[in-house]
Design a protein around this motif. Structure first.
Motif, PDB file in Angstrom:
ATOM      1  N   ALA A  96       0.854  -1.186   0.000  1.00 19.92           N
ATOM      2  CA  ALA A  96       0.000   0.000   0.000  1.00 19.92           C
ATOM      3  C   ALA A  96       0.889   1.235   0.000  1.00 19.92           C
ATOM      4  O   ALA A  96       1.841   1.321   0.779  1.00 19.92           O
ATOM      5  N   PHE A  97       0.589   2.187  -0.885  1.00 15.96           N
ATOM      6  CA  PHE A  97       1.362   3.430  -0.922  1.00 15.96           C
ATOM      7  C   PHE A  97       0.456   4.574  -1.365  1.00 15.96           C
ATOM      8  O   PHE A  97      -0.563   4.353  -2.026  1.00 15.96           O
ATOM      9  N   PRO A  98       0.802   5.822  -1.006  1.00 12.59           N
ATOM     10  CA  PRO A  98      -0.079   6.951  -1.299  1.00 12.59           C
ATOM     11  C   PRO A  98       0.007   7.381  -2.759  1.00 12.59           C
ATOM     12  O   PRO A  98       1.004   7.149  -3.440  1.00 12.59           O
ATOM     13  N   SER A  99      -1.051   8.031  -3.229  1.00 10.13           N
ATOM     14  CA  SER A  99      -1.061   8.599  -4.577  1.00 10.13           C
ATOM     15  C   SER A  99      -0.844  10.101  -4.476  1.00 10.13           C
ATOM     16  O   SER A  99      -0.678  10.652  -3.385  1.00 10.13           O
ATOM     17  N   SER A 100      -0.843  10.780  -5.609  1.00  6.47           N
ATOM     18  CA  SER A 100      -0.686  12.235  -5.618  1.00  6.47           C
ATOM     19  C   SER A 100      -1.983  12.939  -5.237  1.00  6.47           C
ATOM     20  O   SER A 100      -1.978  14.136  -4.957  1.00  6.47           O
ATOM     21  N   GLN A 101      -3.095  12.209  -5.227  1.00  2.58           N
ATOM     22  CA  GLN A 101      -4.369  12.779  -4.842  1.00  2.58           C
ATOM     23  C   GLN A 101      -4.594  12.599  -3.339  1.00  2.58           C
ATOM     24  O   GLN A 101      -4.217  11.587  -2.763  1.00  2.58           O
ATOM     25  N   LYS A 102      -5.214  13.597  -2.749  1.00  3.17           N
ATOM     26  CA  LYS A 102      -5.477  13.525  -1.324  1.00  3.17           C
ATOM     27  C   LYS A 102      -6.461  12.408  -1.026  1.00  3.17           C
ATOM     28  O   LYS A 102      -7.453  12.231  -1.719  1.00  3.17           O
ATOM     29  N   ASN A 103      -6.139  11.636   0.031  1.00  4.77           N
ATOM     30  CA  ASN A 103      -7.016  10.573   0.510  1.00  4.77           C
ATOM     31  C   ASN A 103      -7.206   9.434  -0.491  1.00  4.77           C
ATOM     32  O   ASN A 103      -8.239   8.760  -0.480  1.00  4.77           O
ATOM     33  N   PRO A 139      -6.664   2.141 -11.948  1.00  2.00           N
ATOM     34  CA  PRO A 139      -6.142   3.330 -12.624  1.00  2.00           C
ATOM     35  C   PRO A 139      -5.763   3.039 -14.075  1.00  2.00           C
ATOM     36  O   PRO A 139      -5.300   1.939 -14.418  1.00  2.00           O
ATOM     37  N   THR A 140      -5.961   4.022 -14.922  1.00  3.45           N
ATOM     38  CA  THR A 140      -5.498   3.938 -16.309  1.00  3.45           C
ATOM     39  C   THR A 140      -4.071   4.443 -16.364  1.00  3.45           C
ATOM     40  O   THR A 140      -3.805   5.613 -16.080  1.00  3.45           O
ATOM     41  N   THR A 141      -3.135   3.560 -16.702  1.00  3.67           N
ATOM     42  CA  THR A 141      -1.722   3.906 -16.688  1.00  3.67           C
ATOM     43  C   THR A 141      -1.126   3.797 -18.084  1.00  3.67           C
ATOM     44  O   THR A 141      -1.708   3.187 -18.989  1.00  3.67           O
ATOM     45  N   SER A 142       0.058   4.374 -18.235  1.00  4.70           N
ATOM     46  CA  SER A 142       0.810   4.255 -19.486  1.00  4.70           C
ATOM     47  C   SER A 142       2.095   3.475 -19.223  1.00  4.70           C
ATOM     48  O   SER A 142       2.447   3.192 -18.081  1.00  4.70           O
ATOM     49  N   GLY A 143       2.801   3.140 -20.310  1.00  6.80           N
ATOM     50  CA  GLY A 143       3.992   2.325 -20.170  1.00  6.80           C
ATOM     51  C   GLY A 143       3.632   0.855 -20.042  1.00  6.80           C
ATOM     52  O   GLY A 143       2.463   0.478 -20.120  1.00  6.80           O
ATOM     53  N   ASN A 184      13.709 -10.503 -10.607  1.00 10.77           N
ATOM     54  CA  ASN A 184      14.691  -9.506 -10.182  1.00 10.77           C
ATOM     55  C   ASN A 184      14.641  -8.249 -11.048  1.00 10.77           C
ATOM     56  O   ASN A 184      15.671  -7.637 -11.350  1.00 10.77           O
ATOM     57  N   ASP A 185      13.442  -7.836 -11.446  1.00  4.08           N
ATOM     58  CA  ASP A 185      13.297  -6.604 -12.209  1.00  4.08           C
ATOM     59  C   ASP A 185      12.873  -5.468 -11.296  1.00  4.08           C
ATOM     60  O   ASP A 185      12.189  -5.669 -10.291  1.00  4.08           O
ATOM     61  N   MET A 186      13.302  -4.245 -11.628  1.00  2.00           N
ATOM     62  CA  MET A 186      12.923  -3.053 -10.881  1.00  2.00           C
ATOM     63  C   MET A 186      11.818  -2.329 -11.636  1.00  2.00           C
ATOM     64  O   MET A 186      12.024  -1.883 -12.777  1.00  2.00           O
ATOM     65  N   ASN A 187      10.649  -2.218 -11.017  1.00  2.00           N
ATOM     66  CA  ASN A 187       9.516  -1.541 -11.631  1.00  2.00           C
ATOM     67  C   ASN A 187       9.293  -0.201 -10.951  1.00  2.00           C
ATOM     68  O   ASN A 187       9.284  -0.107  -9.709  1.00  2.00           O
ATOM     69  N   ILE A 188       9.098   0.830 -11.773  1.00  2.00           N
ATOM     70  CA  ILE A 188       8.975   2.198 -11.278  1.00  2.00           C
ATOM     71  C   ILE A 188       7.640   2.769 -11.748  1.00  2.00           C
ATOM     72  O   ILE A 188       7.306   2.690 -12.933  1.00  2.00           O
ATOM     73  N   PHE A 189       6.882   3.342 -10.798  1.00  2.00           N
ATOM     74  CA  PHE A 189       5.591   3.943 -11.126  1.00  2.00           C
ATOM     75  C   PHE A 189       5.592   5.397 -10.687  1.00  2.00           C
ATOM     76  O   PHE A 189       5.874   5.711  -9.525  1.00  2.00           O
ATOM     77  N   ASP A 190       5.308   6.300 -11.617  1.00  2.00           N
ATOM     78  CA  ASP A 190       5.248   7.734 -11.335  1.00  2.00           C
ATOM     79  C   ASP A 190       3.811   8.090 -10.953  1.00  2.00           C
ATOM     80  O   ASP A 190       2.903   8.015 -11.790  1.00  2.00           O
ATOM     81  N   ILE A 191       3.593   8.489  -9.706  1.00  2.00           N
ATOM     82  CA  ILE A 191       2.230   8.768  -9.261  1.00  2.00           C
ATOM     83  C   ILE A 191       1.701  10.083  -9.833  1.00  2.00           C
ATOM     84  O   ILE A 191       0.490  10.343  -9.757  1.00  2.00           O
ATOM     85  N   ASN A 192       2.570  10.900 -10.407  1.00  2.00           N
ATOM     86  CA  ASN A 192       2.133  12.164 -11.003  1.00  2.00           C
ATOM     87  C   ASN A 192       1.654  11.985 -12.442  1.00  2.00           C
ATOM     88  O   ASN A 192       0.681  12.603 -12.865  1.00  2.00           O
ATOM     89  N   THR A 193       2.341  11.113 -13.189  1.00  2.00           N
ATOM     90  CA  THR A 193       1.984  10.899 -14.603  1.00  2.00           C
ATOM     91  C   THR A 193       1.284   9.561 -14.827  1.00  2.00           C
ATOM     92  O   THR A 193       0.821   9.297 -15.944  1.00  2.00           O
ATOM     93  N   LEU A 194       1.237   8.712 -13.788  1.00  2.00           N
ATOM     94  CA  LEU A 194       0.651   7.361 -13.882  1.00  2.00           C
ATOM     95  C   LEU A 194       1.333   6.542 -14.973  1.00  2.00           C
ATOM     96  O   LEU A 194       0.699   5.771 -15.700  1.00  2.00           O
ATOM     97  N   ALA A 195       2.662   6.681 -15.058  1.00  2.00           N
ATOM     98  CA  ALA A 195       3.432   5.974 -16.083  1.00  2.00           C
ATOM     99  C   ALA A 195       4.345   4.932 -15.435  1.00  2.00           C
ATOM    100  O   ALA A 195       4.990   5.198 -14.411  1.00  2.00           O
ATOM    101  N   TRP A 196       4.399   3.744 -16.059  1.00  2.00           N
ATOM    102  CA  TRP A 196       5.302   2.675 -15.628  1.00  2.00           C
ATOM    103  C   TRP A 196       6.608   2.747 -16.411  1.00  2.00           C
ATOM    104  O   TRP A 196       6.621   3.101 -17.587  1.00  2.00           O
ATOM    105  N   SER A 197       7.704   2.378 -15.744  1.00  4.99           N
ATOM    106  CA  SER A 197       8.998   2.274 -16.415  1.00  4.99           C
ATOM    107  C   SER A 197       9.831   1.219 -15.696  1.00  4.99           C
ATOM    108  O   SER A 197       9.452   0.735 -14.624  1.00  4.99           O
ATOM    109  N   LYS A 198      10.966   0.861 -16.312  1.00  7.97           N
ATOM    110  CA  LYS A 198      11.847  -0.158 -15.747  1.00  7.97           C
ATOM    111  C   LYS A 198      13.171   0.453 -15.308  1.00  7.97           C
ATOM    112  O   LYS A 198      13.685   1.382 -15.939  1.00  7.97           O
ATOM    113  N   GLY A 199      13.711  -0.077 -14.206  1.00 10.13           N
ATOM    114  CA  GLY A 199      15.038   0.314 -13.759  1.00 10.13           C
ATOM    115  C   GLY A 199      16.093  -0.566 -14.386  1.00 10.13           C
ATOM    116  O   GLY A 199      15.797  -1.552 -15.069  1.00 10.13           O
ATOM    117  N   SER A 200      17.341  -0.250 -14.152  1.00  5.73           N
ATOM    118  CA  SER A 200      18.462  -0.983 -14.729  1.00  5.73           C
ATOM    119  C   SER A 200      18.515  -2.417 -14.193  1.00  5.73           C
ATOM    120  O   SER A 200      18.169  -2.689 -13.038  1.00  5.73           O
TER     121      SER A 200
END
Length: 446
Positions: A96-103, A139-143, A184-200
């Motif tokens: 569980a983690f917070p989003s950019s929206q309140k509550n 949520p509707t996400t990109s990436g 062993n993959d690193m997954n990154i989610f931007d709570i501001n743009t709702l975009a997924w990306s991968k780390g090294s």
């Protein structure tokens, strides 16, 4: 006579209110482990978990509990409350983690099943929950979103709004039997743009699960312990995997100090002075308990250094638990739920609740919120009263008006009492339901 009746009604009303508060604080939760916890606006939320004592067909819970940490309480009878709206699915081993929206809270990964059939009917890796509307959405996400996984740990950088989740276990449905593999993959989610990306993946650790991940103020994530190589052997806890979020780079550090026992399904919190406190866990392959369940990693030294704090051995010393949740509330480390180790122990898996004062490493049972953590908006403030405390003066109103006022007041109080009595009956029913739900023997297993 009427005045005496009104006074009696007032006393009864306030007595019922006090009783309703006491009953509301006496909710006894089912035992559970692998819950997802998060602290939001002075409330500590717990999502789902696993239990063999569920009232529904599935062992995976869809319940949402919370604790109000702005008020004092005792761990013997903590004031757990249950939200009326449940999760649309059974959830465990998630983050569980917070989003950019309140509550709004995100729930990532984990086991998701239909609590009535115990079947996996939910395919999304990410869900969001609005605390104000009690609505769940996907949520509707990109990436490219990551595949399904569980037994993971994640962190969020509040400055950049990026959430990081590494590895975990994935159930690969390739035939019979099903294969579970570690990732062993690193997954990154931007709570501001709702975009997924991968780390090294260069120099990334071997696949692992059931570890802890802690984000330092310098942007480095410290990974501690866990199980690796398809989860059949434990990770060397003294070999720390580090991921620098600023430059997307992996490195390895050998911690000095005390040689620690390997462990998995433990917990970790970060103190304000950048120490990582870990607690509990168990060892591969026989689920044995660890000798030193409480340890501290000093990240202000290079290399980082392990130490074992001296903790008074008092009656409320915790049992060794695993698959629990840990949250830092001010200067207190809350440890909630989990399983006692070894998991074959016949003792009932109670909703264990321990609190550690991180300033002097003392286990306490009475929680007193610090002044800085109290929400002043919750303090009751009486409205200004324009009526003076002078002696009673003659009133020009007629007796009829006085009687009408008394009758209206009596009716209003009667309605209020009826509402409170109904509320008490509902809370009592729930309390009895939870008490009957806990049998006198048996313990859950993973």
């Amino acid at each position: 006579m009427l005045r005496m009746n009104i006074n009696n009604l007032i006393k009864i009303f306030f007595l019922l209110v006090i009783l309703s508060i006491e009953i509301g604080q006496s909710l006894i939760p089912l035992d559970r482990y692998s819950t997802s916890s998060i602290l939001i606006d002075k409330k500590l939320f717990f999502f789902g978990g696993e239990t063999v004592h569920n009232l529904k067909p599935s062992t995976t819970l869809d319940q949402i509990l919370y604790l109000d940490v702005s008020k004092p309480f005792n761990t013997v009878n903590p004031p757990f409350e249950e939200l009326p709206n449940t999760i649309p699915f059974g959830s465990s081993y998630a983050i569980a983690f917070p989003s950019s929206q309140k509550n709004v809270i995100y729930l990532f990964g984990g086991i998701t099943v239909n609590v009535n059939t115990d079947l996996d009917d939910f395919k999304s890796i990410l869900h969001s929950y609005n605390l104000e509307t009690n609505q769940w959405t996907i949520p509707t996400t990109s990436g490219i979103a990551p595949g399904r996984r569980r037994e993971i740990s994640g962190v969020i950088n509040n400055n950049t709004g990026k959430f990081y989740a590494f590895g975990g276990l994935s159930d690969q449905f390739t035939g019979t039997p099903n294969n579970t593999i570690a990732l062993n993959d690193m997954n990154i989610f931007d709570i501001n743009t709702l975009a997924w990306s991968k780390g090294s993946t260069i120099n990334a650790p071997l696949p692992r699960a059931d570890y802890t991940a802690t984000l330092l103020s310098n942007g480095i994530i410290v990974f501690i312990g866990g199980r690796e190589t398809n989860a059949f052997r434990d990770v060397d806890i003294n070999q720390l995997a580090l991921y620098d979020t600023k430059v997307d780079k992996w490195s390895l550090m050998t911690a000095r100090g005390v040689t620690m026992e390997n462990r998995f399904l433990h917990s970790a919190v970060l103190t304000p002075d950048e120490r990582i406190i870990i607690f509990g866990g168990r060892k591969v392959p026989n689920d044995d308990p660890v000798l030193n369940q409480l340890a501290v990693l000093n990240t202000k030294m290079t290399p980082y250094e392990w130490s074992i704090p001296q903790v008074p051995a008092i009656d409320n010393m915790p049992l060794t638990t695993s698959a629990h949740s840990a949250t830092l509330v001010g200067n207190y480390m809350f440890i909630n739920f989990g399983q006692i180790t070894p998991i074959t122990n016949p003792q009932i898996q109670l909703p264990f609740f321990y609190i550690l004062d991180i300033r002097n490493f003392t286990w306490i049972i009475q929680f007193e919120p610090e002044k800085s953590t109290i929400d002043t908006t919750s303090v009751n403030k009486s409205p200004s009263n324009s009526t003076s405390n002078s002696p009673d003066l003659p009133v020009e109103k007629s007796d009829n008006g006085k009687q009408i006022g008394i009758i209206l007041g009596t009716v209003g109080l009667s309605i209020g009492i009826g509402i409170v009595v109904g509320f008490l009956g509902y809370k009592y029913y729930k309390k009895q339901k939870y008490k009957h739900a806990i049998p006198t023997a048996g313990s859950p297993t993973i």
